[in-house]
Design a protein around this motif. Structure first.
Motif, mmCIF file in Angstrom:
data_model
loop_
_atom_site.group_PDB
_atom_site.id
_atom_site.type_symbol
_atom_site.label_atom_id
_atom_site.label_comp_id
_atom_site.label_asym_id
_atom_site.label_seq_id
_atom_site.Cartn_x
_atom_site.Cartn_y
_atom_site.Cartn_z
ATOM 1 N N ARG A 212 58.159 44.394 26.871
ATOM 2 C CA ARG A 212 58.024 45.283 27.162
ATOM 3 C C ARG A 212 57.044 45.458 28.664
ATOM 4 N N CYS A 213 56.142 44.714 28.705
ATOM 5 C CA CYS A 213 54.679 44.830 29.485
ATOM 6 C C CYS A 213 54.690 44.461 30.899
ATOM 7 N N LEU A 214 54.833 45.385 31.593
ATOM 8 C CA LEU A 214 54.849 45.631 33.060
ATOM 9 C C LEU A 214 54.222 44.171 33.448
ATOM 10 N N THR A 215 52.841 44.122 33.000
ATOM 11 C CA THR A 215 51.354 42.655 33.960
ATOM 12 C C THR A 215 51.131 43.407 34.613
ATOM 13 N N CYS A 216 51.141 44.767 34.997
ATOM 14 C CA CYS A 216 50.643 45.809 35.863
ATOM 15 C C CYS A 216 49.074 45.835 36.108
ATOM 16 N N ARG A 217 48.431 45.299 34.937
ATOM 17 C CA ARG A 217 47.132 45.400 34.862
ATOM 18 C C ARG A 217 46.234 46.280 35.084
ATOM 19 N N SER A 218 46.518 47.472 34.626
ATOM 20 C CA SER A 218 46.308 49.260 34.722
ATOM 21 C C SER A 218 45.375 48.807 33.532
ATOM 22 N N CYS A 219 45.235 47.995 32.956
ATOM 23 C CA CYS A 219 44.174 47.851 32.000
ATOM 24 C C CYS A 219 43.229 47.434 32.135
ATOM 25 N N GLU A 220 43.518 46.146 32.492
ATOM 26 C CA GLU A 220 42.146 45.768 33.269
ATOM 27 C C GLU A 220 41.196 46.281 34.090
ATOM 28 N N THR A 221 41.520 47.122 34.985
ATOM 29 C CA THR A 221 41.184 48.071 35.370
ATOM 30 C C THR A 221 39.920 48.985 34.827
ATOM 31 N N THR A 222 40.659 49.236 33.557
ATOM 32 C CA THR A 222 40.270 50.079 32.778
ATOM 33 C C THR A 222 39.009 49.457 31.994
ATOM 34 N N CYS A 223 39.024 48.597 31.730
ATOM 35 C CA CYS A 223 38.440 47.698 30.453
ATOM 36 C C CYS A 223 37.043 47.770 30.484
ATOM 37 N N PRO A 224 36.486 48.127 29.963
ATOM 38 C CA PRO A 224 34.874 48.528 30.028
ATOM 39 C C PRO A 224 34.007 46.743 29.553
ATOM 40 N N SER A 225 35.156 45.918 29.310
ATOM 41 C CA SER A 225 34.249 44.539 28.496
ATOM 42 C C SER A 225 35.152 43.849 29.468
ATOM 43 N N GLY A 226 35.583 43.905 30.239
ATOM 44 C CA GLY A 226 36.519 42.684 31.368
ATOM 45 C C GLY A 226 37.401 41.794 30.690
ATOM 46 N N HIS B 299 40.603 40.192 30.568
ATOM 47 C CA HIS B 299 41.283 39.088 30.882
ATOM 48 C C HIS B 299 43.021 39.104 30.275
ATOM 49 N N TYR B 300 43.746 40.011 30.834
ATOM 50 C CA TYR B 300 44.565 40.705 29.518
ATOM 51 C C TYR B 300 45.897 40.033 29.986
ATOM 52 N N SER B 301 45.610 39.622 31.733
ATOM 53 C CA SER B 301 47.229 39.128 31.785
ATOM 54 C C SER B 301 47.191 37.841 31.667
ATOM 55 N N ARG B 302 46.038 37.398 31.676
ATOM 56 C CA ARG B 302 45.894 35.601 31.214
ATOM 57 C C ARG B 302 46.370 35.228 29.432
ATOM 58 N N LEU B 303 45.777 36.160 28.878
ATOM 59 C CA LEU B 303 46.315 36.078 27.909
ATOM 60 C C LEU B 303 47.174 35.975 27.259
ATOM 61 N N LEU B 304 48.128 37.494 28.450
ATOM 62 C CA LEU B 304 49.711 37.861 28.056
ATOM 63 C C LEU B 304 50.157 36.481 28.644
ATOM 64 N N ASP B 305 49.857 35.739 29.948
ATOM 65 C CA ASP B 305 50.837 34.826 29.570
ATOM 66 C C ASP B 305 51.106 33.339 29.341
ATOM 67 N N ILE B 306 49.449 32.870 27.873
ATOM 68 C CA ILE B 306 49.494 32.448 27.215
ATOM 69 C C ILE B 306 50.349 32.619 25.997
ATOM 70 N N CYS C 266 55.401 51.979 39.101
ATOM 71 C CA CYS C 266 56.340 52.804 39.654
ATOM 72 C C CYS C 266 57.560 52.252 38.634
ATOM 73 N N GLY C 267 56.967 50.633 37.566
ATOM 74 C CA GLY C 267 58.168 50.477 37.095
ATOM 75 C C GLY C 267 58.962 49.038 37.364
ATOM 76 N N SER C 268 59.177 48.429 38.562
ATOM 77 C CA SER C 268 59.043 47.339 39.207
ATOM 78 C C SER C 268 59.459 46.316 39.121
ATOM 79 N N ALA C 269 57.355 46.002 38.864
ATOM 80 C CA ALA C 269 57.380 44.890 38.594
ATOM 81 C C ALA C 269 57.870 43.688 38.476
ATOM 82 N N GLY C 270 58.057 42.803 39.602
ATOM 83 C CA GLY C 270 58.905 41.664 39.587
ATOM 84 C C GLY C 270 60.544 41.922 39.246
#
Length: 419
Positions: free
Chosen positions: A74-88, A90-97, A351-355
């Motif tokens: 269900r994750c869009l991999t939009c990476r909005s959380c990475e922009t928000t995260c104060p600790s930096g 790298h959620y998207s790479r963890l998600l790939d793993i 927008c919901g496209s996300a590949g």
């Protein structure tokens, strides 16, 4: 966050990377405030923090389940959380793993598995995709409503590709779906750059380049994705050695992937160095326009005499603002060039496209698109522009306003050079 990775991954490169990412997370929850799926579903496990816990459990040896897979899917991999995260983090790479490991443990339902194989067998191959799109357009009146919405009518024809041979040369990633869905995009980029004294090289001059690999990578066929990356590097390398300055990408989703080639191939002895160089030279078309902006402005007709009846709503793709970290860049360029942009609420949301997300998670994708179209149309624009072909096609299916790539605005008659 304390971690105790299981033996199966602890001493691997993926394990080392995952542990570093997990240890950065302080589970503050700031990410949930900007997560589109958490906002829609209100479930902690459908937000970044909850998904991080799910991945952590799997990497520490807990068995993955169908529920684990559902929340990660269900994750869009939009990476909005990475922009928000104060600790930096790298959620998207963890998600790939995490997704790759869950894919090994959990079998998919036959229909889901077939859909994923079909997507990987069609979309990355532009000739196959283009032929099937033409067939779909031919029988479009007979298609069910759901399919009819995805098969848009014939795209606007591209203007002629410029024939000048300038000393300055750059490569362009033609992509797999974009040549059929929006052939005008790369042609417009080539024509604008031609005015700036830059030749954009494409097929047949660049033979062998194709899909960037993003679709396969995010469908957990990561080995297949690496093969696409190697093929592109092989196709581009002779031109880079001959002096091509940059690799221009007009689809921000592809841009994020190509800029990640260096990381993806870092353990491939034959390609690591080349991949790192390719990633360093890859750029979004906005980078070149920004660098050449004074020259471009000097070529255009005076802003006061043009575009008086146009109001533009710009949709910044997640891959542009969160992946490539270019939040506000295109908007600033368009304003500087004299375009009037309408306000768009919650521009940071997907927008919901996300590949392939709109195909694999249609209900959530449609909800997100409905919200996004409402925000884009609220300012009464005359058209919508964006920077990624996936977003462009997804949005166009739900609005009567034209949706185009923003570079096409700079190739219109009112943006012609001074005589």
């Amino acid at each position: 966050m304390e971690t105790r990775l299981a033996a199966f991954i602890k001493d691997s490169p993926e394990g080392a990377e995952a542990e570093g990412i997990l240890r950065k997370c302080v589970h503050c929850g700031f990410c949930t405030a900007t997560c589109p799926t958490y906002q829609l579903l209100g479930d902690e496990l459908d937000g970044p923090r909850g998904r991080i816990y799910l991945i952590k459990q799997v990497l520490e040896g807990a068995p993955a389940t169908a529920k684990t897979q559902l929340h990660l899917d269900r994750c869009l991999t939009c990476r909005s959380c990475e922009t928000t995260c104060p600790s930096g983090v790298h959620y998207s790479r963890l998600l790939d793993i995490g997704r790759a490991e869950v894919e090994k443990q959990v079998s998919r339902a036959p229909a889901d598995a077939i859909t994923r194989v079909a997507l990987r067998s069609v979309v990355p191959f532009k000739d196959v995709f283009g032929s099937l799109l033409k067939l779909g357009q031919l029988v479009r009146p007979l298609l069910p409503a759901v399919l009819k919405q995805k098969v848009q009518p014939h795209a606007a024809n591209a203007k002629p590709w410029p024939q000048h041979n300038h000393p300055r040369k750059m490569l362009v990633l033609e992509g797999c779906a974009q040549p059929s869905l929006s052939p005008a995009t790369n042609a417009a980029a080539a024509r604008v750059l031609d005015r700036l004294g830059i030749t954009l090289l494409r097929a047949p001059d660049v033979r062998g380049a194709g899909c960037c690999g993003a679709l396969s990578f995010h469908l957990n066929a990561q080995g297949e994705a690496l093969d696409f990356m190697r093929r592109n590097i092989d196709a581009w390398w002779p031109h880079l050695e001959a002096g091509a300055e940059r690799i221009i990408i007009t689809a921000s989703g592809c841009g994020v992937m190509v800029q990640d080639y260096g990381h993806a191939l870092q353990h491939d002895a034959a390609y690591a160095g080349k991949a790192k160089h390719v990633s360093a030279l890859a750029c979004d078309i906005s980078d070149v326009i920004a660098a050449e902006l004074p020259k471009l402005k000097a070529l255009l007709t005076p802003p006061a005499s043009r575009l008086t009846n146009k109001r533009i709503a710009f949709h910044p793709p997640c891959t542009l603002q969160h992946g490539l970290k270019k939040k506000g860049v295109v908007e600033a360029l368009l304003i500087e060039l004299g375009f009037e942009l309408t306000p768009v609420a919650d521009a940071h949301l997907c927008c919901g496209s996300a590949g392939t997300y709109s195909i694999l998670q249609p209900e959530l994708a449609m909800q997100l698109r409905t919200n996004k179209i409402a925000a884009l149309e609220h300012g009464a624009p005359t058209e919508i522009v964006t920077a990624n072909i996936g977003c462009q096609s997804h949005l166009q299916a739900s609005t009567t306003l034209p949706v185009r790539h923003w570079i096409e605005l700079l190739d219109e008659p009112e943006c012609t050079p001074h005589p």
